[in-house]
Design a protein around this motif. Structure first.
Motif, PDB file in Angstrom:
ATOM      1  N   LYS A  80       0.846  -1.190   0.000  1.00 14.52           N
ATOM      2  CA  LYS A  80       0.000   0.000   0.000  1.00 14.52           C
ATOM      3  C   LYS A  80       0.883   1.243   0.000  1.00 14.52           C
ATOM      4  O   LYS A  80       2.082   1.177   0.242  1.00 14.52           O
ATOM      5  CB  LYS A  80      -0.934   0.010   1.226  1.00 14.52           C
ATOM      6  CG  LYS A  80      -1.992  -1.081   1.210  1.00 14.52           C
ATOM      7  CD  LYS A  80      -2.985  -0.889   2.343  1.00 14.52           C
ATOM      8  CE  LYS A  80      -4.096  -1.937   2.267  1.00 14.52           C
ATOM      9  NZ  LYS A  80      -5.118  -1.753   3.318  1.00 14.52           N
ATOM     10  N   GLU A  99      -1.518   5.548   3.100  1.00 17.84           N
ATOM     11  CA  GLU A  99      -2.742   4.758   3.231  1.00 17.84           C
ATOM     12  C   GLU A  99      -2.824   4.101   4.604  1.00 17.84           C
ATOM     13  O   GLU A  99      -1.800   3.790   5.230  1.00 17.84           O
ATOM     14  CB  GLU A  99      -2.797   3.684   2.139  1.00 17.84           C
ATOM     15  CG  GLU A  99      -3.082   4.213   0.755  1.00 17.84           C
ATOM     16  CD  GLU A  99      -3.320   3.108  -0.250  1.00 17.84           C
ATOM     17  OE1 GLU A  99      -4.497   2.727  -0.438  1.00 17.84           O
ATOM     18  OE2 GLU A  99      -2.352   2.617  -0.850  1.00 17.84           O
ATOM     19  N   VAL A 119      -3.296   1.093   7.039  1.00 16.79           N
ATOM     20  CA  VAL A 119      -3.013  -0.340   6.979  1.00 16.79           C
ATOM     21  C   VAL A 119      -3.649  -1.092   8.147  1.00 16.79           C
ATOM     22  O   VAL A 119      -3.383  -2.285   8.314  1.00 16.79           O
ATOM     23  CB  VAL A 119      -1.486  -0.590   6.962  1.00 16.79           C
ATOM     24  CG1 VAL A 119      -0.856  -0.039   5.693  1.00 16.79           C
ATOM     25  CG2 VAL A 119      -0.816   0.016   8.199  1.00 16.79           C
ATOM     26  N   LYS A 144      -7.169  -4.271  -0.633  1.00 15.84           N
ATOM     27  CA  LYS A 144      -6.125  -3.862  -1.553  1.00 15.84           C
ATOM     28  C   LYS A 144      -5.867  -2.365  -1.443  1.00 15.84           C
ATOM     29  O   LYS A 144      -6.608  -1.634  -0.796  1.00 15.84           O
ATOM     30  CB  LYS A 144      -6.507  -4.220  -2.988  1.00 15.84           C
ATOM     31  CG  LYS A 144      -6.673  -5.697  -3.249  1.00 15.84           C
ATOM     32  CD  LYS A 144      -7.025  -5.942  -4.708  1.00 15.84           C
ATOM     33  CE  LYS A 144      -7.183  -7.425  -4.998  1.00 15.84           C
ATOM     34  NZ  LYS A 144      -7.530  -7.671  -6.428  1.00 15.84           N
ATOM     35  N   SER A 145      -4.829  -1.935  -2.098  1.00 13.45           N
ATOM     36  CA  SER A 145      -4.510  -0.518  -2.146  1.00 13.45           C
ATOM     37  C   SER A 145      -5.510   0.210  -3.037  1.00 13.45           C
ATOM     38  O   SER A 145      -6.106  -0.370  -3.961  1.00 13.45           O
ATOM     39  CB  SER A 145      -3.085  -0.317  -2.676  1.00 13.45           C
ATOM     40  OG  SER A 145      -2.815   1.056  -2.883  1.00 13.45           O
ATOM     41  N   ASN A 146      -5.681   1.487  -2.770  1.00 17.02           N
ATOM     42  CA  ASN A 146      -6.578   2.296  -3.586  1.00 17.02           C
ATOM     43  C   ASN A 146      -5.916   2.790  -4.862  1.00 17.02           C
ATOM     44  O   ASN A 146      -6.598   3.376  -5.714  1.00 17.02           O
ATOM     45  CB  ASN A 146      -7.086   3.497  -2.780  1.00 17.02           C
ATOM     46  CG  ASN A 146      -7.930   3.078  -1.587  1.00 17.02           C
ATOM     47  OD1 ASN A 146      -8.673   2.103  -1.656  1.00 17.02           O
ATOM     48  ND2 ASN A 146      -7.808   3.807  -0.484  1.00 17.02           N
ATOM     49  N   GLN A 172      -1.172  -1.701  -6.478  1.00 12.93           N
ATOM     50  CA  GLN A 172      -1.774  -2.996  -6.816  1.00 12.93           C
ATOM     51  C   GLN A 172      -0.860  -3.785  -7.745  1.00 12.93           C
ATOM     52  O   GLN A 172      -0.729  -5.005  -7.623  1.00 12.93           O
ATOM     53  CB  GLN A 172      -3.136  -2.776  -7.467  1.00 12.93           C
ATOM     54  CG  GLN A 172      -4.187  -2.170  -6.542  1.00 12.93           C
ATOM     55  CD  GLN A 172      -5.509  -1.935  -7.244  1.00 12.93           C
ATOM     56  OE1 GLN A 172      -5.713  -2.350  -8.384  1.00 12.93           O
ATOM     57  NE2 GLN A 172      -6.420  -1.230  -6.576  1.00 12.93           N
ATOM     58  N   THR A 174       1.940  -5.158  -5.676  1.00 15.87           N
ATOM     59  CA  THR A 174       1.468  -6.311  -4.920  1.00 15.87           C
ATOM     60  C   THR A 174       1.496  -7.572  -5.765  1.00 15.87           C
ATOM     61  O   THR A 174       1.931  -8.640  -5.306  1.00 15.87           O
ATOM     62  CB  THR A 174       0.048  -6.055  -4.397  1.00 15.87           C
ATOM     63  OG1 THR A 174       0.039  -4.901  -3.555  1.00 15.87           O
ATOM     64  CG2 THR A 174      -0.466  -7.248  -3.604  1.00 15.87           C
TER      65      THR A 174
END
Length: 243
Positions: free
Chosen positions: A147, A151, A153, A165-167, A172, A175
């Protein structure tokens, strides 16, 4: 005419008993509905496939562990004795390995926690670029979530969020690449080396937004920086340029 038509009628094959489907061979219009001949062909093909699959299974079982045992220089009889020692490691040993890795990289900070028993969870902060949640089973990494640095966590109850998931699309992508790296760095006999190699690869993202692509020389492609890092050279590539 009756004799001519009777000669055209096929007889059910005794070698391939297909029960009531054998009555299809009595159909005089074989050229329009060749169902029985197709059934015979499929039946022969399935029998041949089953026979070849049985031969292949026998050959593969004979050659099961010869190649891996010869490469590692360990006999097949000693391999089962070495496996349990790497699967069950004391938590203190895991803490020592993580602390040594934390001291190796000054720009990377690692926080270790065990919210659910003996399994460790790591929160890796790489500079002011990104944060990585690493779920471990002993010294084996099971899951990673990357992330952004800003952000959140944590979940509402204060635990590390290992599911969302990440925004941002860039993280992403990272990842997905980190999951690929877990499959690449595999050495069950030396799990501490695997963790150290993965952290070394992860450290290469310290210049995620500063390093250009080594193939095209550009910083951005489709609005994304080079998110792929080579497993050996740690060079930066765009996801499409690495192929």
């Amino acid at each position: 005419e009756l004799e001519r038509l009777s000669n055209l009628v096929g007889k059910p094959s005794e070698n391939h008993p297909l029960h009531n489907s054998g009555l299809l061979s009595l159909d005089p219009v074989q050229d329009k509905t060749p169902l029985y001949s197709q059934l015979l062909q499929a039946y022969k093909w399935s029998n041949k496939l089953q026979y070849h699959a049985g031969l292949a299974s026998g050959l593969l079982n004979q050659q099961s562990l010869k190649r891996s045992a010869n490469q590692m220089g360990v006999s097949a009889k000693r391999r089962p004795k070495a496996q349990p020692t790497t699967l069950v490691l004391p938590p203190q040993y895991v803490d020592d390995v993580i602390s040594r890795i934390d001291r190796m990289f000054p720009e990377m900070s690692i926080q270790l926690s065990r919210p659910n028993g003996t399994s460790a969870m790591l929160l890796v902060t790489l500079g002011k670029v990104l944060k990585v949640i690493v779920v471990m089973r002993s010294l084996f990494i099971d899951r990673t979530i990357v992330k952004g640095y800003n952000e959140n966590v944590y979940t509402e109850d204060g635990k590390l969020d290992i599911w969302s998931k990440s925004n941002y699309q860039v993280f992403q992508k990272v990842t997905d690449h980190a999951t690929t790296a877990l499959l690449h760095y595999q050495l069950p006999q030396m799990p501490d080396v695997v963790v150290r190699s993965f952290m070394t690869w992860l450290r290469s993202y310290i210049k995620l937004f500063q390093a250009p692509c080594q193939r095209c020389g550009k910083f951005l492609q489709d609005g994304l920086p080079p998110t792929w890092r080579d497993f050996r050279t740690l060079e930066a590539f765009h996801d499409t340029c690495r192929q």
